[in-house]
Design an enzyme around this catalytic site. Structure first.
Site, PDB file in Angstrom:
ATOM      1  N   HIS A 131       0.816  -1.219   0.000  1.00  0.00           N
ATOM      2  CA  HIS A 131       0.000   0.000   0.000  1.00  0.00           C
ATOM      3  C   HIS A 131       0.851   1.273   0.000  1.00  0.00           C
ATOM      4  O   HIS A 131       0.333   2.357  -0.246  1.00  0.00           O
ATOM      5  CB  HIS A 131      -0.986  -0.006   1.181  1.00  0.00           C
ATOM      6  N   ASP A 161       0.109  -7.714   1.565  1.00  0.00           N
ATOM      7  CA  ASP A 161       0.471  -6.296   1.609  1.00  0.00           C
ATOM      8  C   ASP A 161       1.984  -6.114   1.601  1.00  0.00           C
ATOM      9  O   ASP A 161       2.534  -5.277   2.324  1.00  0.00           O
ATOM     10  CB  ASP A 161      -0.136  -5.605   2.831  1.00  0.00           C
ATOM     11  N   SER A 234       5.157   2.416   7.975  1.00  0.00           N
ATOM     12  CA  SER A 234       4.698   1.313   7.137  1.00  0.00           C
ATOM     13  C   SER A 234       5.817   0.818   6.232  1.00  0.00           C
ATOM     14  O   SER A 234       6.424   1.583   5.495  1.00  0.00           O
ATOM     15  CB  SER A 234       3.520   1.775   6.284  1.00  0.00           C
ATOM     16  N   LEU A 289      -8.380 -23.796  -2.599  1.00  0.00           N
ATOM     17  CA  LEU A 289      -9.411 -24.841  -2.555  1.00  0.00           C
ATOM     18  C   LEU A 289     -10.720 -24.418  -3.210  1.00  0.00           C
ATOM     19  O   LEU A 289     -11.491 -25.265  -3.652  1.00  0.00           O
ATOM     20  CB  LEU A 289      -9.695 -25.244  -1.105  1.00  0.00           C
TER      21      LEU A 289
END
Length: 394
Positions: A131, A161, A234, A289
């Site tokens: 991000h 992320d 971040s 799956l």
């Protein structure tokens, strides 16, 4: 008489010294004596904790000196798209400007944002959050030693992320991965660029490990910490007291937008897996799956006193449907590994190679079935953004 008085003080001093030594000897603890008269060894008290691991630490400067050079500041620029006003298409309006519109009318302004990253290879590969760079038109990396370089995006993985970018500089410091051994209570340091003030180190402990079902990413196995993490952190590093990389800071739980002592980092083992997969295939390949699962809390209500996760729905023509799984089935194990939470099942299946076959044990009513499922390949999905804040752009 005089000779006697001359020696008397010395005699008294010797008597006092001998008395003091005798008193000291009497104060020493004596070994206990058993009932049979044999002297027992004095009791030896062992420390309750390993003080070589936790005691005596007064500074983390050495760990910071090792790790800080490999943590970078990331500056991104995004060109803001803006709608053209109808006047811009009016011939009279354009004629006023000689059919040459001012630059400020041709395009929108630039939006700048901040983040952090970690150099993980000497040839310039950097891990950061997806991000941080996902909408960027330009990415500039600022190193701890003052150097700057424009970075290229090598690959992204929105499901965790994470993103891998690369710079072309020599003599780069590298932060090594520590893949395991992190325990609740261990001291950790967060390094990043909060609010753009410059590289900053904050200290805390590992508050929890294996955090999942938070709705932050598709694949969740977070390290939770109370080290202060804020916007701009971040993509930065979470390290141990030896300077090893144990995680990449990615999100905070906050009602104000700032740190409230609940931060989350992606563990180093996931970071390394994503890095290696992107460098090998240009993307992250994961098993799938084709089912959706009920949250763990509902599982506890539906299947008390047993493990397993409940299948909420089965995708038509997906791998699970082709193998015979049905809505309401309770998946108990995969390849012999007991399953207790949806996150555990998702993470386990994700590590399986597409086209490989796994053995799935399910409970269907009072019946236990073993089904063979051919793993499919999962397509990437976008991140979710709820009250957990993926350290918003500054």
């Amino acid at each position: 008489m005089r000779r006697t008085l001359t020696w008397l003080p010395w005699v008294l001093l010797i008597i006092v010294i001998l008395g003091f030594l005798g008193w000291q000897f009497m104060q020493k603890p004596k070994a206990p004596i058993a009932s049979d008269g044999i002297k027992m060894p004095a009791e030896k008290v062992e420390p309750l904790i390993n003080t070589t691991r936790t005691g005596g630490v007064v500074s983390y400067s050495e760990a910071v000196k090792v790790a800080a050079p490999a943590v970078v500041n990331i500056f991104t620029t995004q060109k803001v798209k803006q709608m053209n006003h109808p006047l811009l298409d009016d011939p009279a309006f354009r004629e006023f400007f000689g059919n040459e519109l001012p630059d400020q009318l041709k395009q929108g302004p630039n939006e700048n944002s901040l983040g952090s990253g970690v150099i993980v290879r000497k040839d310039g590969y950097i891990l950061t959050n997806n991000h941080v760079i996902s909408q960027a038109d330009q990415i500039v990396v600022a190193l701890h030693d003052g150097r700057r370089a424009v970075a290229a995006v090598i690959g992204t993985d929105p499901d965790t992320d994470l993103a891998v970018i690369k710079i072309a500089l020599d003599d780069l410091p590298v932060l090594p991965f520590k893949l395991s051994g992190n325990e609740v209570g261990d001291v950790v340091l967060a390094i990043g660029n909060p609010f753009g003030v410059g590289q900053t180190v904050t200290q805390g402990i590992v508050s929890a490990t294996g955090r999942s079902d938070l709705g932050i990413n598709t694949y969740e196995d977070f390290i939770q910490t109370d080290a202060a993490i804020n916007p701009g952190n971040s993509g930065g590093a979470l390290i141990d007291v030896a300077g090893n990389l144990i995680g990449v800071n990615t999100a905070i739980f906050s009602q104000s937008g700032g740190s409230m002592g609940i931060g989350f980092a992606i563990p180093a083992k996931i970071c390394q897996q994503v890095l290696n997969s992107i460098l090998k295939d240009g993307r992250v390949v994961r098993g799938w799956l084709g089912i959706s699962l009920l949250p763990s809390k509902q599982d506890d209500i539906l299947v008390p006193e047993q493990n397993g996760v409940v299948v909420a729905d089965v995708l038509r023509d997906g791998p699970a449907a082709k193998a015979g799984l049905k809505r309401g089935d309770i998946i108990m194990s995969v390849n012999g590994e007991a399953i207790s939470t949806p996150a555990q099942l998702i993470n386990y299946v994700a590590l399986q190679v597409p086209t490989s076959t796994v053995s799935v044990v399910v409970n269907r009513g009072d019946e236990s079935l073993t089904l063979s499922v051919v793993i499919g390949e999962r397509k990437s999905q976008s991140n979710k953004d709820k009250q957990f804040i993926p350290l918003p752009k500054q």
